[in-house]
Design a protein around this motif. Structure first.
Motif, PDB file in Angstrom:
ATOM      1  N   ILE A   1      12.316  -9.504   2.379  1.00  0.00           N
ATOM      2  CA  ILE A   1      12.644 -10.809   2.148  1.00  0.00           C
ATOM      3  C   ILE A   1      14.106 -11.397   2.182  1.00  0.00           C
ATOM      4  CG2 ILE A   1      12.381 -12.818   0.465  1.00  0.00           C
ATOM      5  CD1 ILE A   1       9.811 -11.121  -0.459  1.00  0.00           C
ATOM      6  N   LYS A   2      14.950 -10.493   1.624  1.00  0.00           N
ATOM      7  CA  LYS A   2      16.312 -10.887   1.554  1.00  0.00           C
ATOM      8  C   LYS A   2      16.898 -10.774   3.065  1.00  0.00           C
ATOM      9  CE  LYS A   2      17.578  -9.326  -3.103  1.00  0.00           C
ATOM     10  NZ  LYS A   2      18.329  -8.392  -3.960  1.00  0.00           N
ATOM     11  N   TRP A   3      16.573  -9.824   3.742  1.00  0.00           N
ATOM     12  CA  TRP A   3      16.820  -9.697   5.086  1.00  0.00           C
ATOM     13  C   TRP A   3      16.525 -10.891   5.958  1.00  0.00           C
ATOM     14  CZ3 TRP A   3      20.309  -7.214   8.227  1.00  0.00           C
ATOM     15  CH2 TRP A   3      20.147  -7.418   9.220  1.00  0.00           C
ATOM     16  N   MET A   4      15.306 -11.404   5.678  1.00  0.00           N
ATOM     17  CA  MET A   4      14.934 -12.333   6.697  1.00  0.00           C
ATOM     18  C   MET A   4      15.735 -13.728   6.172  1.00  0.00           C
ATOM     19  SD  MET A   4      12.783 -11.283   8.825  1.00  0.00           S
ATOM     20  CE  MET A   4      12.198 -12.981   9.482  1.00  0.00           C
ATOM     21  N   ARG A   5      15.674 -13.750   5.022  1.00  0.00           N
ATOM     22  CA  ARG A   5      16.572 -15.379   4.545  1.00  0.00           C
ATOM     23  C   ARG A   5      18.168 -15.028   5.141  1.00  0.00           C
ATOM     24  NH1 ARG A   5      14.687 -15.106  -1.849  1.00  0.00           N
ATOM     25  NH2 ARG A   5      12.873 -15.998  -1.403  1.00  0.00           N
TER      26      ARG A   5
ATOM     27  N   GLU B   1       0.874  -1.292  -0.086  1.00  0.00           N
ATOM     28  CA  GLU B   1       0.056  -0.098   0.000  1.00  0.00           C
ATOM     29  C   GLU B   1       0.838   1.199   0.015  1.00  0.00           C
ATOM     30  OE1 GLU B   1      -2.758  -0.034   3.169  1.00  0.00           O
ATOM     31  OE2 GLU B   1      -4.019  -1.962   2.357  1.00  0.00           O
ATOM     32  N   ALA B   2       2.062   0.911   0.540  1.00  0.00           N
ATOM     33  CA  ALA B   2       3.060   2.248   0.486  1.00  0.00           C
ATOM     34  C   ALA B   2       3.496   2.602  -0.951  1.00  0.00           C
ATOM     35  CB  ALA B   2       4.159   2.125   1.549  1.00  0.00           C
ATOM     36  N   GLY B   3       3.864   3.746  -1.102  1.00  0.00           N
ATOM     37  CA  GLY B   3       4.424   4.029  -2.398  1.00  0.00           C
ATOM     38  C   GLY B   3       5.558   3.196  -2.948  1.00  0.00           C
ATOM     39  N   THR B   4       6.612   2.910  -2.063  1.00  0.00           N
ATOM     40  CA  THR B   4       7.955   2.304  -2.502  1.00  0.00           C
ATOM     41  C   THR B   4       7.966   0.564  -1.931  1.00  0.00           C
ATOM     42  OG1 THR B   4       8.981   2.636  -0.536  1.00  0.00           O
ATOM     43  CG2 THR B   4       9.270   4.152  -2.563  1.00  0.00           C
ATOM     44  N   ALA B   5       6.653   0.044  -2.128  1.00  0.00           N
ATOM     45  CA  ALA B   5       6.380  -1.342  -1.653  1.00  0.00           C
ATOM     46  C   ALA B   5       7.417  -2.095  -1.953  1.00  0.00           C
ATOM     47  CB  ALA B   5       5.226  -1.596  -1.784  1.00  0.00           C
ATOM     48  N   LEU B   6       7.676  -2.356  -3.422  1.00  0.00           N
ATOM     49  CA  LEU B   6       8.200  -3.586  -4.017  1.00  0.00           C
ATOM     50  C   LEU B   6       9.775  -3.333  -3.747  1.00  0.00           C
ATOM     51  CD1 LEU B   6       7.738  -5.719  -5.984  1.00  0.00           C
ATOM     52  CD2 LEU B   6       8.489  -4.342  -7.959  1.00  0.00           C
ATOM     53  N   SER B   7      10.441  -2.468  -3.679  1.00  0.00           N
ATOM     54  CA  SER B   7      11.741  -2.420  -3.208  1.00  0.00           C
ATOM     55  C   SER B   7      12.069  -2.827  -1.820  1.00  0.00           C
ATOM     56  CB  SER B   7      12.525  -1.179  -3.402  1.00  0.00           C
ATOM     57  OG  SER B   7      12.229  -0.092  -2.961  1.00  0.00           O
ATOM     58  N   LEU B   8      10.968  -2.332  -0.844  1.00  0.00           N
ATOM     59  CA  LEU B   8      10.918  -2.513   0.418  1.00  0.00           C
ATOM     60  C   LEU B   8      10.664  -4.097   0.837  1.00  0.00           C
ATOM     61  CD1 LEU B   8       9.389   0.800   1.969  1.00  0.00           C
ATOM     62  CD2 LEU B   8      11.892  -0.042   2.129  1.00  0.00           C
TER      63      LEU B   8
ATOM     64  N   LEU C   1      19.519 -17.719   7.830  1.00  0.00           N
ATOM     65  CA  LEU C   1      20.582 -18.570   7.386  1.00  0.00           C
ATOM     66  C   LEU C   1      21.958 -18.368   8.701  1.00  0.00           C
ATOM     67  CD1 LEU C   1      22.393 -20.183   5.503  1.00  0.00           C
ATOM     68  CD2 LEU C   1      23.195 -18.054   4.397  1.00  0.00           C
ATOM     69  N   ARG C   2      21.805 -17.091   9.078  1.00  0.00           N
ATOM     70  CA  ARG C   2      22.984 -16.898  10.358  1.00  0.00           C
ATOM     71  C   ARG C   2      22.396 -17.659  11.427  1.00  0.00           C
ATOM     72  NH1 ARG C   2      27.567 -15.903   9.229  1.00  0.00           N
ATOM     73  NH2 ARG C   2      27.608 -15.070  11.214  1.00  0.00           N
ATOM     74  N   ILE C   3      21.054 -17.613  11.644  1.00  0.00           N
ATOM     75  CA  ILE C   3      20.652 -18.668  12.902  1.00  0.00           C
ATOM     76  C   ILE C   3      20.984 -20.019  12.671  1.00  0.00           C
ATOM     77  CG2 ILE C   3      18.738 -19.284  14.341  1.00  0.00           C
ATOM     78  CD1 ILE C   3      17.631 -16.470  13.763  1.00  0.00           C
TER      79      ILE C   3
END
Length: 96
Positions: A72-76, A60-67, A80-82
């Motif tokens: 997704i990359k951050w959670m992966r 719903e935010a303007g820059t949703a796709l990049s965020l 992986l680190r855990i």
């Protein structure tokens, strides 16, 4: 895994069993008892629902796709680190 042997497959299965046990301990459920399994499913469903709500808010935010891609990359990376840290702990525990 250098090669697939019965010993390596057994070690992998044991690792996953330990992962389940640790996760169950962290969320305070008995993973080896049916009510514990159901509690784990409910906890996972709550996490997925929250992730979907966050994704919807980002869309719903303007820059949703990049965020959203960044999340997704951050959670992966975090997962992986855990996993790598837990593997190291479990390997040290297994060698006695």
């Amino acid at each position: 895994m250098p090669e697939v042997t019965p010993k390596m497959v057994g070690a992998l299965i044991a690792l996953y069993e330990r992962a389940v046990s640790l996760y169950a301990f962290l969320v305070n459920i008995n993973a080896y008892h049916q009510p514990g399994v159901e509690a784990g499913k409910k906890a996972a469903a709550n996490v997925l629902e929250l992730q979907n709500q966050v994704a919807a808010a980002l869309n719903e935010a303007g820059t949703a796709l990049s965020l959203l891609r960044l999340r997704i990359k951050w959670m992966r990376w975090i997962r992986l680190r855990i996993f790598i840290r837990l593997c190291g702990i479990w390997m040290r525990m297994g060698t006695g």
